[in-house]
Write an enzyme that holds these catalytic residues in place. Sequence first.
Site, PDB file in Angstrom:
ATOM      1  N   ASP A   1      32.564  -9.506   1.489  1.00  0.00           N
ATOM      2  CA  ASP A   1      32.194  -8.514   0.482  1.00  0.00           C
ATOM      3  C   ASP A   1      32.536  -8.980  -0.939  1.00  0.00           C
ATOM      4  O   ASP A   1      33.501  -9.707  -1.161  1.00  0.00           O
ATOM      5  CB  ASP A   1      32.929  -7.212   0.787  1.00  0.00           C
ATOM      6  CG  ASP A   1      32.339  -6.008   0.092  1.00  0.00           C
ATOM      7  OD1 ASP A   1      31.405  -6.159  -0.709  1.00  0.00           O
ATOM      8  OD2 ASP A   1      32.828  -4.895   0.368  1.00  0.00           O
TER       9      ASP A   1
ATOM     10  N   TRP B   1      26.958  -8.576   9.609  1.00  0.00           N
ATOM     11  CA  TRP B   1      26.301  -7.290   9.357  1.00  0.00           C
ATOM     12  C   TRP B   1      27.338  -6.190   9.530  1.00  0.00           C
ATOM     13  O   TRP B   1      27.744  -5.863  10.631  1.00  0.00           O
ATOM     14  CB  TRP B   1      25.158  -7.108  10.343  1.00  0.00           C
ATOM     15  CG  TRP B   1      24.341  -5.870  10.198  1.00  0.00           C
ATOM     16  CD1 TRP B   1      24.783  -4.588  10.057  1.00  0.00           C
ATOM     17  CD2 TRP B   1      22.907  -5.787  10.218  1.00  0.00           C
ATOM     18  NE1 TRP B   1      23.735  -3.712   9.996  1.00  0.00           N
ATOM     19  CE2 TRP B   1      22.566  -4.419  10.085  1.00  0.00           C
ATOM     20  CE3 TRP B   1      21.889  -6.732  10.344  1.00  0.00           C
ATOM     21  CZ2 TRP B   1      21.241  -3.975  10.086  1.00  0.00           C
ATOM     22  CZ3 TRP B   1      20.582  -6.292  10.339  1.00  0.00           C
ATOM     23  CH2 TRP B   1      20.256  -4.930  10.208  1.00  0.00           C
ATOM     24  N   ASP B   2      27.775  -5.610   8.429  1.00  0.00           N
ATOM     25  CA  ASP B   2      28.828  -4.596   8.472  1.00  0.00           C
ATOM     26  C   ASP B   2      28.227  -3.196   8.364  1.00  0.00           C
ATOM     27  O   ASP B   2      27.086  -3.019   7.925  1.00  0.00           O
ATOM     28  CB  ASP B   2      29.827  -4.836   7.335  1.00  0.00           C
ATOM     29  CG  ASP B   2      31.238  -4.395   7.699  1.00  0.00           C
ATOM     30  OD1 ASP B   2      31.400  -3.642   8.674  1.00  0.00           O
ATOM     31  OD2 ASP B   2      32.188  -4.807   7.006  1.00  0.00           O
ATOM     32  N   MET B   3      29.006  -2.192   8.767  1.00  0.00           N
ATOM     33  CA  MET B   3      28.603  -0.791   8.678  1.00  0.00           C
ATOM     34  C   MET B   3      29.886   0.029   8.624  1.00  0.00           C
ATOM     35  O   MET B   3      30.615   0.115   9.599  1.00  0.00           O
ATOM     36  CB  MET B   3      27.752  -0.414   9.888  1.00  0.00           C
ATOM     37  CG  MET B   3      27.048   0.929   9.787  1.00  0.00           C
ATOM     38  SD  MET B   3      28.089   2.335  10.180  1.00  0.00           S
ATOM     39  CE  MET B   3      28.369   2.106  11.926  1.00  0.00           C
ATOM     40  N   ASN B   4      30.176   0.618   7.452  1.00  0.00           N
ATOM     41  CA  ASN B   4      31.512   1.148   7.197  1.00  0.00           C
ATOM     42  C   ASN B   4      31.611   2.664   7.083  1.00  0.00           C
ATOM     43  O   ASN B   4      32.588   3.159   6.523  1.00  0.00           O
ATOM     44  CB  ASN B   4      32.092   0.510   5.930  1.00  0.00           C
ATOM     45  CG  ASN B   4      32.618  -0.891   6.197  1.00  0.00           C
ATOM     46  OD1 ASN B   4      33.530  -1.078   6.981  1.00  0.00           O
ATOM     47  ND2 ASN B   4      32.008  -1.881   5.561  1.00  0.00           N
TER      48      ASN B   4
ATOM     49  N   CYS C   1      29.207  -6.020  12.921  1.00  0.00           N
ATOM     50  CA  CYS C   1      30.498  -5.450  12.535  1.00  0.00           C
ATOM     51  C   CYS C   1      30.255  -4.019  12.087  1.00  0.00           C
ATOM     52  O   CYS C   1      29.240  -3.728  11.450  1.00  0.00           O
ATOM     53  CB  CYS C   1      31.136  -6.273  11.410  1.00  0.00           C
ATOM     54  SG  CYS C   1      32.698  -5.612  10.790  1.00  0.00           S
TER      55      CYS C   1
ATOM     56  N   ASP D   1      38.771  -4.507  13.204  1.00  0.00           N
ATOM     57  CA  ASP D   1      39.339  -4.930  11.921  1.00  0.00           C
ATOM     58  C   ASP D   1      40.809  -5.289  12.050  1.00  0.00           C
ATOM     59  O   ASP D   1      41.380  -5.894  11.144  1.00  0.00           O
ATOM     60  CB  ASP D   1      39.187  -3.809  10.882  1.00  0.00           C
ATOM     61  CG  ASP D   1      37.832  -3.831  10.197  1.00  0.00           C
ATOM     62  OD1 ASP D   1      37.113  -4.847  10.312  1.00  0.00           O
ATOM     63  OD2 ASP D   1      37.488  -2.841   9.542  1.00  0.00           O
TER      64      ASP D   1
END
Length: 741
Positions: A367, A477-480, A526, A548
């Site tokens: 990021d 590929w994140d998703m928070n 992710c 994480d």
Amino acid sequence: MITVNQTEHLFHLHNGRISYLLYIMESGQLGHLYFGKALNPNGSYRHMIEKSHRPMTTYFTEGDLYTSYEHLCQEYPCYGTSDYRYPALEIQGIDGSRICKLEYQNYCIIKGKKPLPGLPATYTEEKNEADTLEIIMKDPYRNLEVTFSYTIFYDFDVITRSVRFFNYGNEPIFLNRAMSMSIDMPDSHYQSLQLSGSWSRERYIKIRDLEPGITSISSTRGHSSHQHNPFLALKRSSTTEQHGEVYGFSLIYSGNFLAQIEVDNYQILRIMLGINPFGFQWKLKPKTDFFTPEAVMVYSENGLNGMSTQFHRLYRKRLARGYWRDRERPVLLNSWEAVQFDYTEDTLLQFAKKAKDCGIELFVLDDGWFSTRNDDKKGLGDWIANPAKLPNGIEGLAEKLEELGIKFGLWFEPEMVNKDSDFFRSHPDFLIQTPGRSLSHGRNQYVLDFSRPEVVDAIYKQMDSLLSKAKISYIKWDMNRSISECYSAAYPPDQQGEIFHRYILGVYKLHERLIQAFPKLLIESCASGGGRFDAGMIYYSPQGWVSDNSDAIERLKIQYGTSLVYPFSCMGAHVSACPNEQVGRRTPIETRGAVAYTGAFGYELDLNQLNEQEIETVKQQIVFYKNNRNLIATGDFYRLLSPFEENFAAWEIVQPNGKYALVTVTRILSESNGPYRRLPLCGLLKEQEYSIQSKYLSYCAYGDELMQYGLILEDKSSGQIIDGSGGCQDFFSIIYIIRAK
């Protein structure tokens, strides 16, 4: 592998190891007879049907006081006709009626397996790998056709199930509940096993005895969630890792799910799995169809490890796919825990050069590389390089990394947006939000409406522009955050129940477009760590960030629980900085490496902060992993000691031919004058002689001794595992190499 008894209207799926039997009831509904160890395919099994007159029972045939859906084992129970348990299917007509009665029409047998449109699913590469039974049912009043698909594989002890609905009528039909599978089993003397937790402690093993009533796990968050995984198992109380009967049920889906067990007053057990009916309603318009996600059912008489072996083999070879399915995954260094948002191009190149010197193959920029992103409050949605940090852009950085001889990977969070972004200012209507209601945020960000094709197109266009120009080998590929205030401005009121599901279909569509356009791109899934670590994502992302929480001791439980269903080849596991960012624990780098080996291996720290001895250890770890990563990715896995039950965790990975194995043993806390210990191994050849090597031990033994007497763990002079200096310490790992002589 499918036998049909036309006289008894009975279908028998079998592969010599397992059998699955279902039949057509006199009423035309599907009944369930048996799922378990293989039975004779020529047998007559209709006598398994049990009927009895019961008080306070509703019967569906006038004059018949023995036949009620309430007391028959069914395959796919429908709402409304004599069964008061929870149904697998509930429909609603425009007249408000919710009654459904399916009647048998015909069947067909297909060599191989059909794909599921728009959904991830297992597959075949050759037609002789599997047989598929399709049974076609119909509700004549609604003109609704329902096709049940059952696939049995030759090489895997699994049954997969999915359902297709087609509306042949002239009016819409609403699907209020459409599960992927349901089974009624004739007794309830089982324990349920689930994988539950929260952020940074995902997929802990939870076991409970079944009692009359409902046991369930679910997600309503728009993704499979950190809290519960779309998986349930049923095991006998005497079942262990290696012995006893167990059933496993896994859903190949990444959205809201429900896994439910119902035990009735006669000890009949009903288990079902599928899209969560909460918040779901699908408007099935005339002449359109709807497919449920695929459910995978495993039976094992060889304990929990036998169940896991079937899931691992199937998901490695016939769920994961594409360029990276069978290739060795690169050792990577991720920038996040080293620098977070604070870096320059020069900083990154220094990291990469050090990584290359250590033998690392892939550098991942996390990021903070885009727009004006220096914290988590702005920039999401603007996927263009930040010129203050990267004056040569992503293309320039990637080129320089390639010149250093290291591949380049990049972090994205494509499903999210900050309000402080050009993308949001241009498209404020692209959010999931309910008109007239306040909008919640998570991590200062909002969810883009991926149920809308134009939103997916806009994000794909940005990603395609970068991936087409820069030498990017990998994306994380994140998703928070989860979905709240679920509503889409693009759909009418009577289709708002479709948005959660349509959102996940949009996520799958973007993955598929990227894979088709860039087939050699490695995508690691992710979702704030393990918030969407499920079978659905494996179809698109052959590896995922497990959690994480990168602390090695915490990872013992997380990876141990995850291994119940998912193979190590899918688990991202990294050596992180010390003290650990999540829990502050100080763990030896050797232990951090030993735990992280059993996954897609990498590092998440600043190598320039390590001393010479630690750097030398890193180099040795990378050499060891490269020498063994094929075994780790493809070997048979055995859980030996559970960190949920012991002060130790131990697991073993064995070559399928039984001639080479790695055993990892981790002691969590030191002991005072501990006992002698032996560790029985699995998967070896009884009559084969092996050499056993570790940092402190070297001897030879035959396979039968290692599997019966066990691997010797202790230094016998002290009764404790030693650390090389004569003492012992907390958080200590040893790896044993078992090699055929």
